[in-house]
Design an enzyme around this catalytic site. Structure first.
Site, mmCIF file in Angstrom:
data_model
loop_
_atom_site.group_PDB
_atom_site.id
_atom_site.type_symbol
_atom_site.label_atom_id
_atom_site.label_comp_id
_atom_site.label_asym_id
_atom_site.label_seq_id
_atom_site.Cartn_x
_atom_site.Cartn_y
_atom_site.Cartn_z
ATOM 1 C CG ASP A 196 -0.304 -0.199 2.374
ATOM 2 O OD1 ASP A 196 0.869 -0.545 2.893
ATOM 3 O OD2 ASP A 196 -0.690 0.602 3.451
ATOM 4 C CE1 TYR A 226 8.149 3.645 1.123
ATOM 5 C CE2 TYR A 226 7.531 5.445 -0.858
ATOM 6 C CZ TYR A 226 8.299 4.091 -0.478
ATOM 7 O OH TYR A 226 9.662 3.471 -1.100
ATOM 8 C CG PHE A 272 8.461 -0.227 -3.847
ATOM 9 C CD1 PHE A 272 8.246 -0.333 -3.010
ATOM 10 C CD2 PHE A 272 8.004 -1.009 -5.114
ATOM 11 C CE1 PHE A 272 8.376 -1.417 -2.417
ATOM 12 C CE2 PHE A 272 7.310 -2.044 -4.744
ATOM 13 C CZ PHE A 272 7.916 -3.272 -3.359
ATOM 14 C CG HIS A 332 8.381 -5.269 1.423
ATOM 15 N ND1 HIS A 332 9.179 -4.700 1.727
ATOM 16 C CD2 HIS A 332 6.845 -5.299 0.907
ATOM 17 C CE1 HIS A 332 8.007 -3.918 1.285
ATOM 18 N NE2 HIS A 332 7.206 -3.861 0.592
#
Length: 236
Positions: A72, A74, A85, A196
């Site tokens: 999801d 930031y 990202f 991740h």
């Protein structure tokens, strides 16, 4: 996120993305999602990013060569801008993005520091798509399981049904949960899996993100299928 309301942002999508989104837009889950997000805004919550569908505004479905899936947005002020990202220029790179840029530099032997805004990748056909597209400031995962996952998994499956070969980079359990949607398409895409890039998991086994070499592997796949490679080291 302010006006326009969420439904209006879907309405403004390019026709190609609208067509891919129609099954979701016609569902009860769409109505529930819009009601929830709009309701949170009207109650005074700070919902991020201002344009949750920004990733779909930069690259058309037919131009997608690589799909990178995040969790999801930031949740810090000024960070999210609709690309998984990525953060706007001038914003310090969060830890996950630092690990991504470090891996690109190692894998692709980039000679210069990379900008933190990943629009340069999107303009080359990299879809940077979070599984959940909104979040409330300082409240991670606050909009999970509200309908976004149904929308994004549908988009991933629609992209996978297209015959043009693509590389899907799935980092972490949330992204890897979308692998069945890709497999249902039965086309010969490249699926690369790793942990991740968060510092909590980037170096853990059995599939550490650090050292995964996904960027060069995606390019090798694209070249082998007659599609142009991505310049991951591009500065603009």
């Amino acid at each position: 996120m302010r006006a326009p309301i969420l439904a209006a942002q879907f309405e403004a999508l390019a026709p190609e993305w609208r067509a891919a989104s129609e099954p979701f837009i016609g569902s009860a889950a769409f109505e529930q999602l819009c009601g929830f997000v709009d309701g949170r805004i009207q109650s005074g919550a700070i919902v991020l990013p201002p344009r949750p569908l920004a990733a779909l505004e930069i690259v058309a479905p037919g131009a997608v060569r690589v799909v990178i899936v995040g969790q999801d947005p930031y949740h810090g002020a000024g960070q999210a801008h609709g690309l998984a990202f990525s953060v706007p220029e001038g914003v310090p790179a969060p830890p996950s993005l630092r690990n991504i840029l470090d891996e690109v530099a190692r894998d692709c032997r980039c000679a210069r520091a990379a900008p933190v805004c990943l629009q340069r990748w999107a303009r080359q056909g990299v879809l940077l798509l979070n599984a959940v597209l909104t979040v409330e400031q300082d409240q991670p995962a606050s909009h999970a399981r509200r309908g976004w996952e149904q929308f994004t998994s549908g988009l991933i499956e629609a992209l996978a049904r297209e015959r043009a070969p693509k590389a899907f980079l799935l980092w972490g359990a949330h992204a890897q949960a979308l692998q069945p949607a890709i497999a249902r398409a039965s086309h010969a895409h490249c699926v690369l899996r790793a942990n991740h890039p968060s510092p909590l998991s980037a170096r853990r086994g059995p599939s550490p993100f650090v050292g995964c070499s996904h960027f060069s592997a995606a390019n090798e796949f694209l070249r082998s299928r007659g599609r142009g490679a991505i310049d991951w080291c591009a500065s603009a």
